[in-house]
Each structure stands twice: as structure tokens, then as C-alpha cells.
Design a protein around this motif. Structure first.
Motif, short mmCIF file in Angstrom:
data_model
loop_
_atom_site.label_atom_id
_atom_site.label_comp_id
_atom_site.label_asym_id
_atom_site.label_seq_id
_atom_site.Cartn_x
_atom_site.Cartn_y
_atom_site.Cartn_z
N MET A 47 0.96 -1.18 0.24
CA MET A 47 0.15 0.04 0.07
C MET A 47 1.01 1.39 -0.02
SD MET A 47 -3.42 1.05 0.43
CE MET A 47 -4.33 -0.06 1.63
N THR A 48 0.65 2.04 -0.90
CA THR A 48 1.43 3.34 -0.98
C THR A 48 0.24 4.60 -1.14
OG1 THR A 48 1.62 3.39 -3.46
CG2 THR A 48 3.40 2.38 -2.17
N VAL A 49 1.04 5.78 -0.96
CA VAL A 49 -0.07 7.02 -0.94
C VAL A 49 0.21 7.47 -2.23
CG1 VAL A 49 -0.46 9.19 -0.27
CG2 VAL A 49 -0.13 7.54 1.30
N TRP A 50 -0.76 7.51 -3.14
CA TRP A 50 -0.67 7.71 -4.60
C TRP A 50 -1.03 9.55 -4.76
CZ3 TRP A 50 -4.09 9.82 -8.26
CH2 TRP A 50 -3.80 9.89 -9.59
N ASP A 51 -1.87 10.02 -4.00
CA ASP A 51 -2.17 11.24 -4.13
C ASP A 51 -3.01 11.83 -2.56
OD1 ASP A 51 -2.11 13.81 -4.80
OD2 ASP A 51 -3.81 13.80 -6.02
N ARG A 52 -2.75 12.95 -2.22
CA ARG A 52 -3.30 13.44 -0.92
C ARG A 52 -3.60 14.79 -1.15
NH1 ARG A 52 1.28 12.30 2.00
NH2 ARG A 52 0.61 10.34 3.31
N GLY A 53 -4.63 15.37 -0.18
CA GLY A 53 -5.19 16.60 -0.12
C GLY A 53 -6.23 16.92 0.40
#
Length: 344
Positions: free
Chosen positions: A118-124
Motif C-alpha cells: 500500500m502506497t499513498v498515490w495522492d493526498r490533499g
């Protein structure tokens, strides 16, 4: 950490905790880890944080999570968020996740629920325009995805996600449905002006184009007809490219007794066709993708040294050499003198 309660008094994270063993998974589990302070990646309780995580589980998908009432309301999106309003993508409602999950990256162990990387692809951040049991309208502000989206329920846990704004990249184009490959003309000798050419091995395999999008892959043969790829190739190659749509040209060849997809051209990438881009630059972009795996390889190429490549092909028992003019475009379905097959 106090478990979050539903408005009806129930525990909104009961399903999440029931699926996970805090002694085996690195995922945050309420009651085991307190909410870290000062982590800018974590929600502040303002119902305005979103995260998209790339999840290499049994099947690659992306998890969209929206902070709401003390939890992350979550959907699994098999093909990722749509980049254009012309396509709706399936979004499957999953269990609510704790706020700490907004910063989670790691490997969920085999045998555990959701096993895989599991990786963070985008956040905001996001703004809510509407939130009901059947429809959620939001405006997201991320580094990789921004714009207005609506999620609407179709049946049970199945929802659809639709982009309401024009495409993020107005010049982007979808992958073609089918493309007939360019073919070389057969010649007896190598070109004289070898500095103007790139040279590849002729593998003697079966021509195969790979259309990769949303972690999935479909294939066409040398006539542009839809065909099945070897077992495992499509899903693994799709996972390798992740969210990047691409059209690859290559062939299935037997190397060291094993069938391998040898990739030697890149015809479409990130929504942009590359047919008019010179061969030299297409190969450079292909090399930059670093595609190398158990069932596929980026085929080598050698600018300006056809004689050595031909000798190596002969030594390895390969059919010959492909000479490709460095400034040549890709001509679908055409036999062109800009590509030459020279037997070894």
C-alpha cells in the motif's frame, strides 16, 4: 484512542477492527496506536482531507478515502479515478477506516485481509457539495488529481465515480481500440549510413501489442485482432505501470526456455500518442519506464553499431537484426523501408 461512534450509537470502526489482527499487520488499529501529533498528512477533524492509496493486493486497485465524522469513508476503485467525464469507473464501498490510515504506507502480510503493498498515490483537501447515502459530490485539491467528482450508488456496495469537470489534460486522448503494427522490409545487407540507424535483435517471436490502463492489460496480435495474453502477463504488467496508460509494441519470444514479452516500442503514454515522435525518442521514453519483470523485458537497442549486433544475433542463434532509422515515425499497418529486417 476512543473508538468513533456512529450517529446511531454504533461503532463505525467495528468492521475495520474485526478484519485485522494488530499483532500481525502494520496498519493502524484503533486502541493499539494513538493518533500521532504534528503529522501534516493526517486529518485535523475538519472533514476536508482526502487520500488515494495505490493497493497492490490480489488485484491492483486504488482506494479513495474521504474524512467524514471522525473516520475515513472509503471506496475501492479498480481502475482509479477517471481523468475524463466521458468514462465512469466502478467504486466499491468498503469499511470505514481510522483517520491514521491517511498516512499509512507499507506491506500488509500475506494471509491478512488486503495483503499486499500500500502506497499513498495522492493526498490533499476536498470540499463537500453534497453528501447523502446515495450520492457524494466533492471538489478535490491534490497534487496528481484535482476537480469535481460525484460518487453515486448503483446497487448494494457498488457505486460509480464520475468526473464532472472537463479532462484535467484537455489534449489527452484515450488509448486506441486497436492498432496494426508497423512492419520491416527485408533486406540482404545492413544500411551503409549506420550512424543514422538503431539496431535491435530479431527475436523470432509472436507480435503482440499491449494496451495498459488502470492496472489492466489487453492485447492485439500482428493483425490488430484482440487476443489473450499469456497467463499472468496482463495483470502483472498492469501493476508495473500502475495508473499510467500506455500502448506497448513487442513480441513473445522464448528466452532460456521461457516465454518472455520483449518490449521494443512505446506508441502511447499518459494520454498522448507517440506515433509521430522519432524512433530515437520513443525508445528513450520506453527505457525511462524501466519495464523489467518476470514475464517481460525492455528489449535492448544499439545506435549505430549494426555489424556487432548482427554478429551477436548469429552467435545466439537469433533470426537476424532489425535496423530502424533513428528519425523514423511509427507507421501503423505499413511495411516501411525505415525499418529493415536483415537475416543473420
Amino acid at each position: 484512542m476512543t473508538p468513533k461512534k456512529r450517529k446511531d450509537g454504533g461503532d463505525r470502526l467495528a468492521e475495520y477492527r474485526g478484519r485485522r489482527d494488530p499483532g500481525r499487520t502494520p496498519e493502524p488499529v484503533p486502541g493499539e496506536r494513538a493518533l500521532p501529533r504534528g503529522d501534516k498528512a493526517l486529518p485535523r477533524g475538519d472533514d476536508d482531507t482526502f487520500v488515494v492509496q495505490e493497493h497492490h493486493a490480489t488485484s491492483l486497485h486504488w482506494d479513495l478515502r474521504l474524512e467524514r465524522d471522525g473516520v475515513l469513508v472509503s471506496w475501492a476503485v479498480p481502475k482509479g479515478l477517471p481523468w475524463s467525464p466521458g468514462t465512469n469507473h466502478l467504486a466499491v464501498r468498503t469499511e470505514d477506516h481510522p483517520l491514521e490510515y491517511a498516512a499509512f504506507e507499507g506491506e500488509i502480510p500475506r494471509g491478512e485481509y488486503g495483503a499486499g503493498k500500500m502506497t499513498v498515490w495522492d493526498r490533499g483537501t476536498y470540499e463537500t457539495e453534497k453528501w447523502s447515502e446515495r450520492e457524494v459530490k466533492i471538489i478535490v485539491h491534490g497534487s496528481r488529481v484535482s476537480g469535481r467528482y460525484v460518487l453515486f450508488r448503483t446497487r448494494g456496495d457498488n457505486w460509480m465515480i464520475h468526473r464532472m469537470d472537463p479532462p484535467a489534460d484537455p489534449d489527452a486522448e484515450p488509448l486506441p481500440e486497436s492498432l496494426r503494427p508497423m512492419r520491416p522490409a527485408e533486406k540482404a545487407r545492413l544500411p551503409r549510413d549506420q550512424d543514422a540507424w538503431g539496431f535491435e535483435f530479431a527475436w523470432g517471436g509472436r507480435r503482440l501489442a499491449a494496451y495498459v490502463e488502470g492496472g489492466r492489460t489487453r492485447f492485439t496480435d500482428g493483425r490488430g485482432r484482440a487476443v489473450d495474453g499469456p497467463g499472468g502477463l496482463g495483470s502483472r504488467l498492469g501493476a508495473e505501470l500502475g495508473s499510467r496508460p500506455a500502448l506497448l509494441d513487442g513480441e513473445l519470444a522464448v528466452l532460456d526456455g521461457r516465454e518472455t514479452y520483449m518490449i521494443y516500442d512505446l506508441l502511447h503514454l499518459d494520454g498522448h500518442p507517440l506515433l509521430d515522435v522519432p524512433y530515437r525518442d520513443r525508445r528513450g521514453r520506453l527505457d525511462d519506464l524501466g519495464l523489467s519483470g518476470p514475464l517481460w523485458q525492455t528489449a535492448p537497442w544499439f545506435p549505430g553499431d549494426g555489424g556487432a549486433v548482427r554478429d551477436a544475433a548469429r552467435d545466439q542463434g537469433l533470426p537476424g537484426v532489425l535496423a530502424k532509422r533513428l528519425d523514423s515515425p511509427y507507421e501503423p499497418g505499413e511495411e516501411s523501408g525505415d525499418w529493415r529486417f536483415v537475416p543473420s
